[in-house]
Motif scaffolding. Structure first.
Motif, mmCIF file in Angstrom:
data_model
loop_
_atom_site.group_PDB
_atom_site.id
_atom_site.type_symbol
_atom_site.label_atom_id
_atom_site.label_comp_id
_atom_site.label_asym_id
_atom_site.label_seq_id
_atom_site.Cartn_x
_atom_site.Cartn_y
_atom_site.Cartn_z
ATOM 1 N N SER A 198 25.883 -47.302 -64.491
ATOM 2 C CA SER A 198 24.794 -47.227 -65.474
ATOM 3 C C SER A 198 24.471 -45.781 -65.852
ATOM 4 O O SER A 198 23.929 -45.527 -66.929
ATOM 5 N N ARG A 199 24.771 -44.805 -64.995
ATOM 6 C CA ARG A 199 24.477 -43.388 -65.240
ATOM 7 C C ARG A 199 25.640 -42.645 -65.886
ATOM 8 O O ARG A 199 25.503 -41.487 -66.260
ATOM 9 N N LYS A 200 26.806 -43.293 -65.966
ATOM 10 C CA LYS A 200 28.020 -42.591 -66.364
ATOM 11 C C LYS A 200 27.896 -41.958 -67.751
ATOM 12 O O LYS A 200 28.260 -40.800 -67.954
ATOM 13 N N ASP A 201 27.378 -42.730 -68.706
ATOM 14 C CA ASP A 201 27.289 -42.219 -70.076
ATOM 15 C C ASP A 201 26.412 -40.966 -70.140
ATOM 16 O O ASP A 201 26.768 -39.968 -70.779
ATOM 17 N N ILE A 202 25.276 -41.010 -69.437
ATOM 18 C CA ILE A 202 24.370 -39.857 -69.441
ATOM 19 C C ILE A 202 24.994 -38.682 -68.710
ATOM 20 O O ILE A 202 24.917 -37.521 -69.158
ATOM 21 N N LEU A 203 25.655 -38.947 -67.573
ATOM 22 C CA LEU A 203 26.255 -37.862 -66.796
ATOM 23 C C LEU A 203 27.376 -37.181 -67.571
ATOM 24 O O LEU A 203 27.553 -35.955 -67.473
ATOM 25 N N ASP A 204 28.139 -37.967 -68.329
ATOM 26 C CA ASP A 204 29.205 -37.362 -69.135
ATOM 27 C C ASP A 204 28.606 -36.378 -70.148
ATOM 28 O O ASP A 204 29.145 -35.271 -70.360
ATOM 29 N N LYS A 205 27.501 -36.765 -70.732
ATOM 30 C CA LYS A 205 26.867 -35.872 -71.707
ATOM 31 C C LYS A 205 26.219 -34.679 -71.022
ATOM 32 O O LYS A 205 26.155 -33.571 -71.581
ATOM 33 N N VAL A 206 25.716 -34.868 -69.795
ATOM 34 C CA VAL A 206 25.180 -33.737 -69.032
ATOM 35 C C VAL A 206 26.274 -32.721 -68.747
ATOM 36 O O VAL A 206 26.077 -31.505 -68.860
ATOM 37 N N GLU A 207 27.456 -33.221 -68.394
ATOM 38 C CA GLU A 207 28.574 -32.324 -68.140
ATOM 39 C C GLU A 207 28.940 -31.539 -69.407
ATOM 40 O O GLU A 207 29.213 -30.335 -69.357
ATOM 41 N N LYS A 208 28.948 -32.229 -70.540
ATOM 42 C CA LYS A 208 29.234 -31.539 -71.802
ATOM 43 C C LYS A 208 28.150 -30.497 -72.113
ATOM 44 O O LYS A 208 28.448 -29.392 -72.587
#
Length: 593
Positions: free
Chosen positions: A386-396
């Motif tokens: 559930s956090r993957k989408d947000i974490l990917d954008k945090v990494e970007k």
């Protein structure tokens, strides 16, 4: 008297023309001579002649009576022969055997004419009776086989109805026999199919086929000829029940074997069993996904094989209990790795101490403990997904901030346009960095929107390594605003200095070593952070959070990884209480998993 005598003599002589031989006339002459010599009187002679005449009449009468009786017997025989002929013709249903037309002939001639016809009819009747007996015997035998009796092995009296020996009746019996033979053939095929199925099932189940099939009926053994096998209703019913029982047993054994195979696979995976040791039970695990009909290998579901698998499962269970700490810590490491990749802060030391206490005190069964940890891993994976989408954008976002920091340093380098080695590479990077930096505001807005949606759905705050993400984004926005203000002041100061250089020389110019305007707050640069207010991957929230050097990523072995920064490089260190003040709304902090 004399006249009468002479007339009798004349009649006698006329009836017997052979003179000189002994005849009634010669005898009568001898009697006359004797009477003459004796001197018998005429009265005596007449009396004796009357007696002689009466005796002759009596003889003739007896002969006539005998002839009449013989004629009557012949007429009765003729009538019986005709009646017998009619009965035979009627019984045989024949119409070709008519009596020859001898109505004008004598009785003897009629009897001689009908005798050959009767002989032929009797011969044909005997043959017809034999045919009826044969076909009825076969019918009775097949009926006995179907009924399950042993009529073929017993002396059974069969009576043929001789009143109807017609070919029509014989054809009816032949038709009945053909139907019974067809039924026997069908039943025999069913029996053979059942026997073949029992043979295959016994082979797969590792059972003795001969003892199993002979319990149904002794004739089903392979040593007995095909035509001698029992085809009775009882045999077919018993065979069907046997096949059904064997199929049920096969289904139960397969389910048991598949259950054991799954247990073995889970235990092997749990304890990292070698491929060589697993290969010893390939004959068990090869059927883990097979259906009942797909299992056809002889002995695949034998009881000794299932017992062997049960013994191995029991042995691995005992071994698992002795290695419970190692297995539990392995699962805990997997759980910590999932949380670390998802940037969820937990207390691994407390979790490991809790596991140690539970195992040492035996407060919980090992299987329950592992099942609970498996449930935690499943929930952790769901949380991480559930956090993957947000974490990917945090990494970007963090990668863009690092490029922004590098670009600031690059722009301050006065020698960046010199033709030194690698200058063209930095120039290309700077061009890409400018494009990426221009996307940061939109990326931050998207992150804020998605984070708030996530928090609304979950009813909890989205924390990144223990720090609320919205607070980080708000802090970044504030620092970015301060940096823009600082840039503006720097540009104004630069313009002011340029104006001073154009004024008369008597105006005192400020010392180049003393900067004008307010002093810029410089963040820590030990980890490569800049002074431009971009977020850094070092999050030092308080003295109790990771030794003041930021929350570190978890490695596979459960240790923190200090080699990879987690927050933007020049992110200002704040306490959790201060960070919470920047969160929009009043969402509570997420609890430690």
């Amino acid at each position: 008297m004399q006249v009468h005598y002479k007339e009798l003599m004349a009649i006698t002589d006329a009836q017997n023309p052979l003179l000189g031989e002994i005849s009634c006339g010669s005898l009568l002459q001898q009697l006359q001579q004797i009477w003459d010599e004796v001197g018998e009187s005429d009265d005596v002679r007449d009396t004796m002649l009357l007696q002689l005449e009466q005796e002759c009449l009596d003889v003739y009468k007896r002969k006539v009576d005998q002839a009449a009786k013989s004629r009557a017997h012949l007429l009765q025989a003729l009538a019986d022969a005709k009646s017998e002929h009619s009965g035979l013709v009627l019984a045989l249903g024949e119409k070709s055997y008519d009596i020859p037309d001898q109505s004008t002939g004598t009785i003897m001639e009629q009897l001689k004419a009908i005798a050959p016809v009767l002989d032929q009819l009797w011969k044909q009747k005997a043959e017809r009776i034999k045919e009826f007996y044969d076909v009825q015997s076969q019918i009775q035998k097949i009926c006995g086989e179907i009924a399950g009796s042993k009529l073929s092995e017993q002396a059974v009296t069969l009576t043929v109805d001789e009143s109807d020996l017609s070919l029509k009746k014989l054809d009816e019996f032949h038709s009945q026999l053909q139907e019974l033979q067809k039924e026997k053939s069908d039943r025999l095929h069913k029996v053979l199919d059942f026997v073949s199925t029992v043979h295959d099932l016994c082979a797969v189940l590792g059972m003795d086929f001969f003892s199993t099939i002979t319990e149904v009926h002794p004739s089903l053994n392979d040593s007995v000829g095909v035509q001698s096998k029992s085809i009775s209703n009882d045999t077919l019913s018993m065979l069907a029940k046997t096949v059904l029982a064997l199929k049920e047993d096969k289904k139960r054994r397969l389910e048991k074997l598949q259950e054991l195979a799954v247990q073995l696979s889970d235990l092997w995976n749990l304890m990292d069993t070698s491929i060589e040791e697993r290969s010893l039970f390939d004959h068990v695990t090869c059927n883990v996904l097979a259906s009942v009909d797909e299992v056809t290998i002889p002995g695949a579901l034998a009881l000794d094989l299932i017992e062997q698998a049960e013994v191995e499962v029991y042995r691995l269970d005992q071994l698992k209990a002795s290695r419970m700490k190692e297995i539990a810590f392995k699962k805990q490491g997997e759980l910590e790795e999932i949380y670390a990749h998802a940037h969820i802060e937990i207390d691994p030391e407390a979790a490991r101490e809790k596991i140690m206490t539970m195992i040492d005190c035996a407060n919980v069964e090992p299987s329950e403990l592992l099942a609970d940890m498996d449930s935690q891993i499943v929930r952790a994976k769901e949380e991480a997904l559930s956090r993957k989408d947000i974490l990917d954008k945090v990494e970007k976002w963090m990668a863009a901030c690092e490029e922004e920091s590098w670009l600031e340093d690059y722009n301050r380098d006065e020698n960046r346009y010199n033709s030194s080695r690698g200058a063209h590479i930095n120039l290309k990077r700077a061009e890409k960095a400018r494009v990426l930096v221009n996307k940061i505001p939109a990326l931050v807005d998207t992150l804020v929107t998605k984070t708030r949606m996530w928090e609304d759905d979950r009813g909890a705050s989205f924390a990144y390594d223990g720090v609320p993400l919205l607070a980080m984004l708000d802090e970044y926005a504030m620092l970015r605003h301060e940096r823009e203000e600082e840039k503006r002041r720097m540009r104004d100061q630069k313009k002011f200095q340029e104006q001073i250089t154009t004024e008369p020389e008597f105006i005192t110019r400020p010392s180049p070593n003393r900067p004008l305007g307010p002093k810029k707050v410089v963040g820590p640069r030990a980890n490569g952070g800049g002074t431009n207010g971009t977020p850094t991957r070092r999050l030092s929230l308080n003295a109790n959070q990771s030794g003041g050097n930021g929350v570190r990523s978890m490695t596979k072995e459960g240790k923190r990884d200090n080699s990879r920064p987690i927050a933007p490089l020049n992110y200002v260190s704040i306490s959790k209480e201060d960070a919470a003040s920047h969160i929009s709304g009043t969402d509570p902090m997420p609890s430690t998993p």
